[in-house]
Design an enzyme around this catalytic site. Structure first.
Site, PDB file in Angstrom:
ATOM      1  CD  GLN A 146      -2.781   0.954   2.556  1.00 23.40           C
ATOM      2  OE1 GLN A 146      -3.180  -0.158   2.878  1.00 23.40           O
ATOM      3  NE2 GLN A 146      -3.137   2.051   3.192  1.00 23.40           N
ATOM      4  CG  ASN A 161      -0.987   5.067   2.948  1.00 21.97           C
ATOM      5  OD1 ASN A 161      -1.865   4.612   2.233  1.00 21.97           O
ATOM      6  ND2 ASN A 161      -0.592   4.457   4.041  1.00 21.97           N
ATOM      7  NE  ARG A 202      -1.722  14.761   8.222  1.00 24.19           N
ATOM      8  CZ  ARG A 202      -3.012  14.673   7.907  1.00 24.19           C
ATOM      9  NH1 ARG A 202      -3.739  13.673   8.355  1.00 24.19           N
ATOM     10  NH2 ARG A 202      -3.569  15.588   7.137  1.00 24.19           N
ATOM     11  CG  HIS A 204      -1.480   7.516  13.845  1.00 26.62           C
ATOM     12  ND1 HIS A 204      -1.656   8.328  12.755  1.00 26.62           N
ATOM     13  CD2 HIS A 204      -2.120   8.140  14.869  1.00 26.62           C
ATOM     14  CE1 HIS A 204      -2.379   9.377  13.104  1.00 26.62           C
ATOM     15  NE2 HIS A 204      -2.660   9.290  14.380  1.00 26.62           N
ATOM     16  CE  LYS A 235       2.860   3.427   9.089  1.00 24.27           C
ATOM     17  NZ  LYS A 235       2.283   4.454   9.972  1.00 24.27           N
ATOM     18  CG  HIS A 285       5.508   7.405  11.542  1.00 24.09           C
ATOM     19  ND1 HIS A 285       4.579   7.950  10.680  1.00 24.09           N
ATOM     20  CD2 HIS A 285       6.683   8.030  11.303  1.00 24.09           C
ATOM     21  CE1 HIS A 285       5.195   8.856   9.927  1.00 24.09           C
ATOM     22  NE2 HIS A 285       6.453   8.925  10.289  1.00 24.09           N
ATOM     23  CE1 TYR A 307       1.688   5.752   5.769  1.00 27.19           C
ATOM     24  CE2 TYR A 307       1.877   8.094   5.294  1.00 27.19           C
ATOM     25  CZ  TYR A 307       1.175   7.030   5.826  1.00 27.19           C
ATOM     26  OH  TYR A 307      -0.043   7.250   6.416  1.00 27.19           O
ATOM     27  CD  GLU A 334      -4.903   4.858  12.734  1.00 28.14           C
ATOM     28  OE1 GLU A 334      -3.950   5.523  12.323  1.00 28.14           O
ATOM     29  OE2 GLU A 334      -6.079   5.093  12.425  1.00 28.14           O
ATOM     30  CE  LYS A 336      -6.408   8.810  13.756  1.00 23.17           C
ATOM     31  NZ  LYS A 336      -6.202   8.063  12.511  1.00 23.17           N
ATOM     32  CG  ASP A 337      -3.566  12.293  15.899  1.00 26.47           C
ATOM     33  OD1 ASP A 337      -3.727  11.064  15.880  1.00 26.47           O
ATOM     34  OD2 ASP A 337      -3.128  12.933  14.928  1.00 26.47           O
TER      35      ASP A 337
END
Length: 189
Positions: free
Chosen positions: A47, A49, A59, A62, A71, A118, A131, A142, A166-167
């Site tokens: 994947q 991103n 950010r 996570h 990553k 990260h 990434y 997550e 969320k953070d």
């Protein structure tokens, strides 16, 4: 290409060969055989991103608990302060963090193996971060480690960052460990 060790086992800073002239520059951002030989990357990337963020956005931090992702990260535009935290409980550097300035000027990449949290904060007006991941994103898996966990004492270069809800709701490392929410990673010898 130069590979630089960090103080966190397995995390590598990569300085690719950059070919510049009056037209601009060219660099190779990934080549499977070379990265396998120089970094030992055996897992395929599944994947890609990209995030775009404005100045002061933070950010992270996570990670995925049951499906940890490796990553390979770089900044396509702008400048960030990037942070990784070792969450591998059997590691000699468990609960330690490493920070690095990555930008479209220094062209550095960061290899983050599975088992690390990260995050980054944007230092420039805006930044585009790309990434590649070794496992698929799974929203239900997550986890968010609190960016300002006092036990980690991360020296973020920006006070009062812009955070998502969320953070803001991230948990401390002690809380995550008590809940059994750290990544499940088998460390190679």
């Amino acid at each position: 290409m130069k590979i630089l060790d960090t103080r966190l086992s397995g995390v590598k800073r990569i300085q690719p060969a950059v070919h510049e002239d009056e037209r601009g520059y060219f660099l190779e951002t990934f080549q499977a055989l070379r990265y396998h030989q120089m970094l030992g990357l055996a897992q395929p990337f599944v994947q890609d991103n990209c995030s775009h963020s404005r100045h002061g956005v933070l950010r992270g931090l996570h990670f995925q608990a049951r499906h940890p992702q490796g990553k390979l990260l770089r900044v396509a535009h702008g400048e960030i302060f990037d942070v990784v935290v070792d969450l591998r409980t059997e590691s000699a550097t468990y609960a330690q963090w490493e920070g690095a300035v990555l930008s479209d000027r220094n062209h550095e990449q960061l290899w983050i193996p599975p088992g690390f949290a990260h995050g980054f904060v944007v230092l420039s007006e805006s930044a585009d971060v790309t990434y590649q991941c070794t496992d698929y994103y799974q929203s239900q898996d997550e986890v968010c480690l609190r960016w300002d966990d006092p036990d980690l004492a991360i020296a973020w270069p920006i006070g009062n960052p812009v955070l998502s809800s969320k953070d803001c709701a991230g948990l401390t490392l002690a809380e995550l460990r008590a809940l059994g929410r750290l990544p499940r990673v088998v460390q190679s010898p």
